[in-house]
Design a protein around this motif. Sequence first.
Motif, PDB file in Angstrom:
ATOM      1  N   LYS A  65     -28.301  46.602  20.732  1.00 26.42           N
ATOM      2  CA  LYS A  65     -27.450  46.720  19.551  1.00 26.42           C
ATOM      3  C   LYS A  65     -26.289  45.738  19.705  1.00 26.42           C
ATOM      4  CE  LYS A  65     -26.529  50.839  17.818  1.00 26.42           C
ATOM      5  NZ  LYS A  65     -25.912  52.178  17.566  1.00 26.42           N
ATOM      6  N   GLY A  66     -26.273  44.719  18.873  1.00 22.11           N
ATOM      7  CA  GLY A  66     -25.195  43.741  18.956  1.00 22.11           C
ATOM      8  C   GLY A  66     -24.231  43.824  17.799  1.00 22.11           C
ATOM      9  N   CYS A  67     -24.688  44.397  16.684  1.00 24.26           N
ATOM     10  CA  CYS A  67     -23.765  44.502  15.543  1.00 24.26           C
ATOM     11  C   CYS A  67     -24.010  45.764  14.742  1.00 24.26           C
ATOM     12  CB  CYS A  67     -23.865  43.268  14.645  1.00 24.26           C
ATOM     13  SG  CYS A  67     -25.404  43.124  13.706  1.00 24.26           S
ATOM     14  N   ASP A  68     -25.247  46.243  14.713  1.00 20.98           N
ATOM     15  CA  ASP A  68     -25.611  47.417  13.923  1.00 20.98           C
ATOM     16  C   ASP A  68     -25.427  47.148  12.430  1.00 20.98           C
ATOM     17  OD1 ASP A  68     -26.792  49.900  14.242  1.00 20.98           O
ATOM     18  OD2 ASP A  68     -24.901  51.013  14.092  1.00 20.98           O
ATOM     19  N   GLN A  69     -25.370  45.870  12.063  1.00 20.52           N
ATOM     20  CA  GLN A  69     -25.153  45.501  10.665  1.00 20.52           C
ATOM     21  C   GLN A  69     -26.167  44.471  10.172  1.00 20.52           C
ATOM     22  OE1 GLN A  69     -21.010  44.256  11.352  1.00 20.52           O
ATOM     23  NE2 GLN A  69     -20.382  45.877   9.951  1.00 20.52           N
ATOM     24  N   GLY A  70     -27.218  44.263  10.932  1.00 18.88           N
ATOM     25  CA  GLY A  70     -28.240  43.326  10.475  1.00 18.88           C
ATOM     26  C   GLY A  70     -27.816  41.881  10.534  1.00 18.88           C
ATOM     27  N   ALA A  71     -26.897  41.543  11.426  1.00 14.17           N
ATOM     28  CA  ALA A  71     -26.348  40.191  11.413  1.00 14.17           C
ATOM     29  C   ALA A  71     -26.558  39.412  12.696  1.00 14.17           C
ATOM     30  CB  ALA A  71     -24.850  40.242  11.091  1.00 14.17           C
ATOM     31  N   CYS A  72     -27.120  40.023  13.756  1.00 15.04           N
ATOM     32  CA  CYS A  72     -27.170  39.292  15.025  1.00 15.04           C
ATOM     33  C   CYS A  72     -28.567  39.119  15.601  1.00 15.04           C
ATOM     34  CB  CYS A  72     -26.267  39.950  16.070  1.00 15.04           C
ATOM     35  SG  CYS A  72     -26.937  41.451  16.803  1.00 15.04           S
ATOM     36  N   GLY A  73     -29.505  39.956  15.204  1.00 17.66           N
ATOM     37  CA  GLY A  73     -30.879  39.792  15.676  1.00 17.66           C
ATOM     38  C   GLY A  73     -31.190  40.410  17.023  1.00 17.66           C
ATOM     39  N   ALA A  74     -30.206  40.993  17.694  1.00 21.65           N
ATOM     40  CA  ALA A  74     -30.448  41.551  19.035  1.00 21.65           C
ATOM     41  C   ALA A  74     -31.449  42.702  19.001  1.00 21.65           C
ATOM     42  CB  ALA A  74     -29.135  42.004  19.662  1.00 21.65           C
ATOM     43  N   CYS A  75     -31.581  43.350  17.846  1.00 27.39           N
ATOM     44  CA  CYS A  75     -32.457  44.530  17.750  1.00 27.39           C
ATOM     45  C   CYS A  75     -33.825  44.185  17.189  1.00 27.39           C
ATOM     46  CB  CYS A  75     -31.789  45.598  16.903  1.00 27.39           C
ATOM     47  SG  CYS A  75     -31.621  45.117  15.166  1.00 27.39           S
ATOM     48  N   THR A  76     -34.182  42.902  17.202  1.00 29.80           N
ATOM     49  CA  THR A  76     -35.460  42.493  16.615  1.00 29.80           C
ATOM     50  C   THR A  76     -36.648  43.168  17.320  1.00 29.80           C
ATOM     51  OG1 THR A  76     -34.530  40.358  16.016  1.00 29.80           O
ATOM     52  CG2 THR A  76     -36.938  40.513  16.095  1.00 29.80           C
ATOM     53  N   VAL A  77     -37.474  43.828  16.532  1.00 26.44           N
ATOM     54  CA  VAL A  77     -38.733  44.406  17.022  1.00 26.44           C
ATOM     55  C   VAL A  77     -39.820  44.028  16.019  1.00 26.44           C
ATOM     56  CG1 VAL A  77     -37.581  46.355  18.155  1.00 26.44           C
ATOM     57  CG2 VAL A  77     -38.382  46.595  15.784  1.00 26.44           C
ATOM     58  N   HIS A  78     -41.045  44.320  16.369  1.00 25.69           N
ATOM     59  CA  HIS A  78     -42.140  44.084  15.426  1.00 25.69           C
ATOM     60  C   HIS A  78     -42.551  45.420  14.821  1.00 25.69           C
ATOM     61  CE1 HIS A  78     -43.457  40.337  17.964  1.00 25.69           C
ATOM     62  NE2 HIS A  78     -42.223  40.239  17.487  1.00 25.69           N
ATOM     63  N   CYS A 103     -26.239  35.922  29.806  1.00 24.05           N
ATOM     64  CA  CYS A 103     -25.967  37.350  30.030  1.00 24.05           C
ATOM     65  C   CYS A 103     -27.221  38.188  29.817  1.00 24.05           C
ATOM     66  CB  CYS A 103     -24.805  37.838  29.173  1.00 24.05           C
ATOM     67  SG  CYS A 103     -25.218  38.300  27.471  1.00 24.05           S
ATOM     68  N   GLY A 104     -28.129  37.713  28.978  1.00 22.94           N
ATOM     69  CA  GLY A 104     -29.396  38.400  28.789  1.00 22.94           C
ATOM     70  C   GLY A 104     -29.419  39.447  27.698  1.00 22.94           C
ATOM     71  N   TYR A 105     -28.291  39.645  27.036  1.00 17.83           N
ATOM     72  CA  TYR A 105     -28.220  40.762  26.078  1.00 17.83           C
ATOM     73  C   TYR A 105     -29.015  40.478  24.803  1.00 17.83           C
ATOM     74  CZ  TYR A 105     -26.054  44.838  23.881  1.00 17.83           C
ATOM     75  OH  TYR A 105     -25.832  46.050  23.286  1.00 17.83           O
ATOM     76  N   CYS A 106     -28.959  39.242  24.327  1.00 19.27           N
ATOM     77  CA  CYS A 106     -29.693  38.913  23.105  1.00 19.27           C
ATOM     78  C   CYS A 106     -31.156  38.628  23.397  1.00 19.27           C
ATOM     79  CB  CYS A 106     -29.074  37.694  22.412  1.00 19.27           C
ATOM     80  SG  CYS A 106     -29.389  36.125  23.263  1.00 19.27           S
ATOM     81  N   THR A 107     -31.498  38.543  24.687  1.00 20.08           N
ATOM     82  CA  THR A 107     -32.794  38.009  25.111  1.00 20.08           C
ATOM     83  C   THR A 107     -34.000  38.790  24.587  1.00 20.08           C
ATOM     84  OG1 THR A 107     -31.625  37.235  27.065  1.00 20.08           O
ATOM     85  CG2 THR A 107     -34.029  37.168  27.135  1.00 20.08           C
ATOM     86  N   PRO A 108     -34.001  40.118  24.676  1.00 19.13           N
ATOM     87  CA  PRO A 108     -35.158  40.824  24.116  1.00 19.13           C
ATOM     88  C   PRO A 108     -35.379  40.493  22.635  1.00 19.13           C
ATOM     89  CG  PRO A 108     -33.915  42.293  25.532  1.00 19.13           C
ATOM     90  CD  PRO A 108     -33.085  41.049  25.381  1.00 19.13           C
ATOM     91  N   GLY A 109     -34.298  40.413  21.879  1.00 23.24           N
ATOM     92  CA  GLY A 109     -34.426  40.059  20.464  1.00 23.24           C
ATOM     93  C   GLY A 109     -34.908  38.635  20.282  1.00 23.24           C
ATOM     94  N   GLN A 110     -34.394  37.720  21.103  1.00 21.78           N
ATOM     95  CA  GLN A 110     -34.839  36.324  21.009  1.00 21.78           C
ATOM     96  C   GLN A 110     -36.340  36.239  21.304  1.00 21.78           C
ATOM     97  OE1 GLN A 110     -32.891  33.648  20.222  1.00 21.78           O
ATOM     98  NE2 GLN A 110     -30.794  34.295  20.653  1.00 21.78           N
ATOM     99  N   ILE A 111     -36.765  36.963  22.332  1.00 21.83           N
ATOM    100  CA  ILE A 111     -38.171  36.872  22.732  1.00 21.83           C
ATOM    101  C   ILE A 111     -39.075  37.505  21.671  1.00 21.83           C
ATOM    102  CG2 ILE A 111     -39.858  37.729  24.423  1.00 21.83           C
ATOM    103  CD1 ILE A 111     -37.701  37.254  26.586  1.00 21.83           C
ATOM    104  N   MET A 112     -38.662  38.639  21.137  1.00 19.13           N
ATOM    105  CA  MET A 112     -39.481  39.262  20.085  1.00 19.13           C
ATOM    106  C   MET A 112     -39.559  38.349  18.867  1.00 19.13           C
ATOM    107  SD  MET A 112     -40.540  41.900  21.589  1.00 19.13           S
ATOM    108  CE  MET A 112     -41.451  42.709  20.270  1.00 19.13           C
ATOM    109  N   SER A 113     -38.456  37.689  18.566  1.00 16.18           N
ATOM    110  CA  SER A 113     -38.446  36.767  17.450  1.00 16.18           C
ATOM    111  C   SER A 113     -39.336  35.559  17.753  1.00 16.18           C
ATOM    112  CB  SER A 113     -36.992  36.313  17.198  1.00 16.18           C
ATOM    113  OG  SER A 113     -36.724  36.241  15.830  1.00 16.18           O
ATOM    114  N   ALA A 114     -39.256  35.074  18.975  1.00 24.19           N
ATOM    115  CA  ALA A 114     -40.024  33.881  19.357  1.00 24.19           C
ATOM    116  C   ALA A 114     -41.522  34.158  19.335  1.00 24.19           C
ATOM    117  CB  ALA A 114     -39.589  33.414  20.752  1.00 24.19           C
ATOM    118  N   VAL A 115     -41.912  35.325  19.786  1.00 23.85           N
ATOM    119  CA  VAL A 115     -43.335  35.672  19.771  1.00 23.85           C
ATOM    120  C   VAL A 115     -43.830  35.724  18.325  1.00 23.85           C
ATOM    121  CG1 VAL A 115     -44.982  37.528  20.260  1.00 23.85           C
ATOM    122  CG2 VAL A 115     -43.300  36.849  21.992  1.00 23.85           C
ATOM    123  N   ALA A 116     -43.002  36.307  17.448  1.00 29.61           N
ATOM    124  CA  ALA A 116     -43.381  36.352  16.034  1.00 29.61           C
ATOM    125  C   ALA A 116     -43.408  34.951  15.434  1.00 29.61           C
ATOM    126  CB  ALA A 116     -42.401  37.240  15.263  1.00 29.61           C
TER     127      ALA A 116
END
Lengths: 329, 735, 178
Positions: free
Chosen positions: C57-70, C118-131
């Motif tokens: 959770k980076g913003c909880d407002q749909g603005a940062c992408g950290a929570c990206t899942v499929h 720091c690795g915090y955005c990384t799960p979201g980046q990776i989920m986005s990248a795979v998509a």
Amino acid sequence: MRTFEYVRPLDVPDALAAHAGDTATAYLAGGTTQLDLMKDGVLEPARLVDITRLPMRGIFTEGTALRVGALTTMEELAADPTVERRLPLVREALLLGASVQLRNMATIGGNLLQRTRCRYFRDPGVAACNKRAPGSGCAAVTGPARMHAILGVSERCIALHASDVAVALVALDAVVHVEGPEGDRSVPLTEFYVEAGTRPEVEHTLGHGELITAVEIPRLPETTRSGYLKVRDRVSYEFALTSAAVALDIENGMIRDARIGLGGVGSKPWRAAAAEEVLRDAPPGPAVFREAAEAAVTGAWTVPGTEFKVELAKRTLVRQLTTVSEVAP
Amino acid sequence: MSTARELPVVGPALDRVDGPAKTAGQARYPSDFDAPGQAHGALVQSTIAAGRITGIDTSAAEAAPGVLAVFTHLNVPPLPRGPMTGLGVSPPAPLRDDRILHHGQHVALVVAETREQATAAARLVRVGYASVEPVLDLDDPRATTVDDPWGLDSERGDVEAGLAASAVRVEATYTTPDNTNNPLGLFSTLAAWDGDRLTVHDATQWPSMVRETLAHVFGVPETSVRVLSPYLGGGFGAGLRAWPHVILAVHAARELRRPVKLVLTRPQMFTSVGHRPKGVQHVRLGASADGRLLAIEHRGRSLLAAEDDDYEPFAAGSAVAYACPNVLTRDQQVRANVPAPVSMRAPAHAQGGFALESAMDELAQALELDPLELRLRNVADVHPALGLPWTSNALRECYAVGAERFGWSRRPARPRSQRDGHWLVGQAMAGVSYPWYQAPSLARATVTADGHAVVGGSGMDIGTGTYTVLTQLSARLLGLPPERVRLELGDSDLPKAPQAGGSGLTGALGSAVHDACTKLLDAFLDLVRDDPASPLRGSAPEDVLAADGGIRRRDDADRSETYDAILARHGRRELSADGSSTPARPAELGMAPAGAFGAHFVEVKVDEDLGLVRVSRLTTVIDGGRILNEKTARSQIIGGAIGGIGMALFEDTITDPVSGRIANATFGDYLVPVHADIPAMDVTFVGEPDRASPLGTKGVGEVGLVGVAAAIANAVHHATGIRVRSLPITLDALL
Amino acid sequence: MTFTPEVPPAAPDSHPGVAGTTTAFTVNGTPRSVAADTRVTLLDALRDLLALTGTKKGCDQGACGACTVHVDGRRVLACLTLLAQCEGREVTTIEGLSRDGRPHPMQEAFVRHDGFQCGYCTPGQIMSAVALLREDRARTDKDIREFMSGNLCRCAAYPNIVAAIRDVAQRGGVDADL
């Protein structure tokens, strides 16, 4: 967020019945505006009617138009082959909006109904907001207002309608199909939105409880060239400072038809009819483009933070007219 | 034995040791922890910037489902302010009285069974205010000012005389806005008491400081407090203080006798954990006709909270940036009704570098001299204030290598002379001299019976690569493969190490680790000193080196023994050694300790009609002393430079001039660079190991940011002929 | 009327508090049934109720992408999705990317190219990248940058993230996530 009841109807009549015009009930589609505003405490419905399972998805050709189910996502619409081929301004406006993740969630119906990004509107801690609390005033007019509107606004409210695709759609004379407790109706998008005027809380003519079921987009003639230009600080993932959706039908060196929508400037997606009038039956060129741009921003109302947008909007339109017409600048 | 001196100047690009955990979602950040029976907190913040609370009605909130308590200034006893830290005073205690000093000040904490309940109930707290007109502006005549807040004002020579003697003078005023650190991880505190023992998972860059603060505030021994921050979702300075919300969460947990978890919202991140404060800087430069600096005057003013302090000497860096006989620097802070500022990546130098390096570009233009040549003619080959040689300084090499890689010689001198379609193109540069900083540190190294090492200290890895570079260092010093070394960081129970901040942790903790590893080898030699079974018996430290999982004679590779064999024979499960490091002292060295140096070369494109600015190329060359890991160090420079791009073009925390409310406190409204804004970047390291520390490292966490904004502003001028002296440079200024 | 489902109050041991919904869906291939307050987002459900804290959770407002899942194979933001909306859906999180204990090629590429700090955005980046690869949008660096721009990285590992994605795309593109 306050507690709410959640229901998930499977067809439109059930959805309308579940909503029943109750002022404490709201529809939920992509959620990218609705949930965001619920978290901010701006919207506090007691019941959410999740319409995402209704059969209102898909893109169909109907005569010279595309009929787009209201639940079609932005990504789906952008990927449609007809949109790609015949409606470049729609495709470009879609793909320049938000992010892929948001475009996978946001529906075309929801996009048209998105609420302003005004941070004064979106913070209930701000007392003065005529849109959120009618009659309370407008704190944004004395604030830093770079992301606010200059057309269709007044000291009562300078909130911007931030949609990109709606700008293209008003230029195209798209039609919104609505179902409600009183039955079906169709509204041209140019008549769907309401300028901020004296009642900023009223943004469109949709009745509470009515559903947008589809959007009908007339296809452009094969000879028409079109495109969307979005001007913003970042290269990507930002709302427009200004934008221009332009479609030009040029024949034998004369503009036969012009369609212009402006974004980033209006309290509603702005159709620049006066600019179109200037261009119609004129030869494309820098002088007439500048004249059209002047006409497009007539009536602009600015505060110190938005003054630059008058000139920027003009230059944006001139640039896009130049690009679409392929006239040397 | 093996020493740091034998390390390569640029170390191997080992993949991060925490990479697999981070990419798998298995690295646990403070907000990823839960405690059994925990309750959730939500903050209520003031909606005025100055005045008093006239009443708080908490009845509706208290009656809301799941609510356990509502804490306000009416029911929280006076809590002591935290102690003085290595970076200055602690923030004022929360909820201490009815006064409101800034918009977004915490006025209540609601604690409920669930996150959703706490958040909903927080909206039900009704606060009455008596508001007064806030002081928000640097020029507000009502504001109190603090002169020379850090005793860093400096003067040498006679600036007025220098200016009078100058053939060319420039004078300009530069402004920089508030920027917000905005680490991506929402700051979070999970506080759990067990009797008088307190465990806190906190988003901090400095676990030992938070431990000391909490022990002081809550009246328990430091040994009863444990603060954990093994991973942090960024900080950029925001995690350098024990903020009021941390104190509140710990207080609530003690009162409620159950763990309390408090996660800030993104808007709260703008008001609760600091920001880079706005400021104005006035610079006067004078030079001889051949481009020798004869005078530098740099005066800076920045905004400060009403009752808190912050370290932000904009001008101080200009005293040592160039060889110049006449220098005057002055700094002043202006107290206002604003949230507390905090160090944000390269504090003071981010802003000061923008002013000084912009002014240097203006001076070059006035002299009709190449801006790089102007810098080269004024390089401080010795420390300009102390007159001592630097412990290392490869600034000239930074300039030379950068110019070569960038293709500086092809740059036309005349502004607004390059075009690519409707884009105007420009190139410019800036130089950086970053100050040296180091704090004392402790560390411990242990080798266990299975031949593995555990090495650690309470410092943490904010993403800089501390886990990785210290793993590499320890492995090298102990003669172990990296996979047999485990680093323990981010835990206040470990030997006390300083903050991850000031570009000083690798040097400090790394030197302590070096010391600990050295002493650990000594301890092994002690163990076998009279051991007839050991081939190493009687060896002195200088006789041996660490290799192949143990120790061997330098003079005879066959005389060696592994750690596990030694431990097994002596019936020991492990052997440990403590190490320490202390900052170098210039007088003892006879040298001036150097920080990193650097040069940035930037190309921008500016849309002639629309004013859009795009960075199209960036070449950065850094003298960071010894680089322990080329890969993680390069990432530091890239990240810093992109922070500089954000500062130059996007970042602007906007305060409403009437209410004092931050008007753009979201990631949708406060713009940071995104993928599409960033071109390919060229980063090179030059220089030699620094002589001030056994490791030879210099911090590289901040230097990458400094000067980038100036280089971009200078490039915008080169592209357009328009000089922008106010950040961020947005299209409005270029229409 | 065919509302589905008519919801019982949440089981108190599942999520204390007000009446809510029970949502049956699939997470990383495993069927799950979660009773929760209607207000609970997919993001909070994953993190708080299913102990899958890899999604951030980076913003909880749909603005940062950290929570990206499929969700059903498409990348979306879990913070602006209600748990209740996921009835019958298939959700994949960062914890569900590995196959037979082996990291996904994108995860390995992020490590190789230092695509995080720091690795915090990384799960979201990776989920986005795979998509992104699945969407066939990794053909040029420009496209990668544009279509990854919904994922903020404040440490600014951007060039390395682009390098990691380019690497995976060149090694096998859309097949890399099989």
